[in-house]
Design a protein around this motif. Sequence first.
Motif, PDB file in Angstrom:
ATOM      1  N   CYS A   1       0.856  -1.188   0.000  1.00 58.36           N
ATOM      2  CA  CYS A   1       0.000   0.000   0.000  1.00 58.36           C
ATOM      3  C   CYS A   1       0.893   1.240   0.000  1.00 58.36           C
TER       4      CYS A   1
ATOM      5  N   PHE B   1      -6.496  -5.340  -8.050  1.00 55.06           N
ATOM      6  CA  PHE B   1      -6.869  -3.930  -7.964  1.00 55.06           C
ATOM      7  C   PHE B   1      -7.778  -3.634  -6.775  1.00 55.06           C
TER       8      PHE B   1
ATOM      9  N   ALA C   1      -8.857  -2.725  -2.835  1.00 57.18           N
ATOM     10  CA  ALA C   1      -8.496  -1.654  -1.901  1.00 57.18           C
ATOM     11  C   ALA C   1      -7.638  -2.222  -0.772  1.00 57.18           C
TER      12      ALA C   1
ATOM     13  N   ARG D   1      -7.911   2.671   0.546  1.00 63.66           N
ATOM     14  CA  ARG D   1      -7.519   3.299  -0.720  1.00 63.66           C
ATOM     15  C   ARG D   1      -7.087   2.234  -1.734  1.00 63.66           C
ATOM     16  N   HIS D   2      -7.090   2.658  -2.984  1.00 61.50           N
ATOM     17  CA  HIS D   2      -6.788   1.721  -4.072  1.00 61.50           C
ATOM     18  C   HIS D   2      -5.391   1.910  -4.649  1.00 61.50           C
TER      19      HIS D   2
END
Length: 113
Positions: free
Chosen positions: A73, A86, A88, A94-95
Amino acid sequence: MHEMSLMESVIDIACETAREHGAARVKSIRLDVGVLSHVDPSALLFCHEAVRHGTIAGEATLEINRIPGEGWCLDCGKTVALQERFGACPDCGRHRVQMTSGDELKIRDLEVI
């Protein structure tokens, strides 16, 4: 079914590698298959039964190790588990996660004689 062409390639690589090292037969093949790779392990096993005959891997066993999805991340700055491509970050939501494992398909090792 793309698993058929994948397994044909695995058998070709295993046989070629065995011959290069002077082996007469492939006894076993171990594969690492990521859970996010879109490769179905049961289909690989089925295809293995179909394509190995008539080769020096004709009696080879196949073991499939499943590799979990993992990513880095960019926002949290840590390694996190991924359940989907893809997906989170499970911590911050968040992605901005770069996949680091889980999409591989590789030959871990061969046993030859």
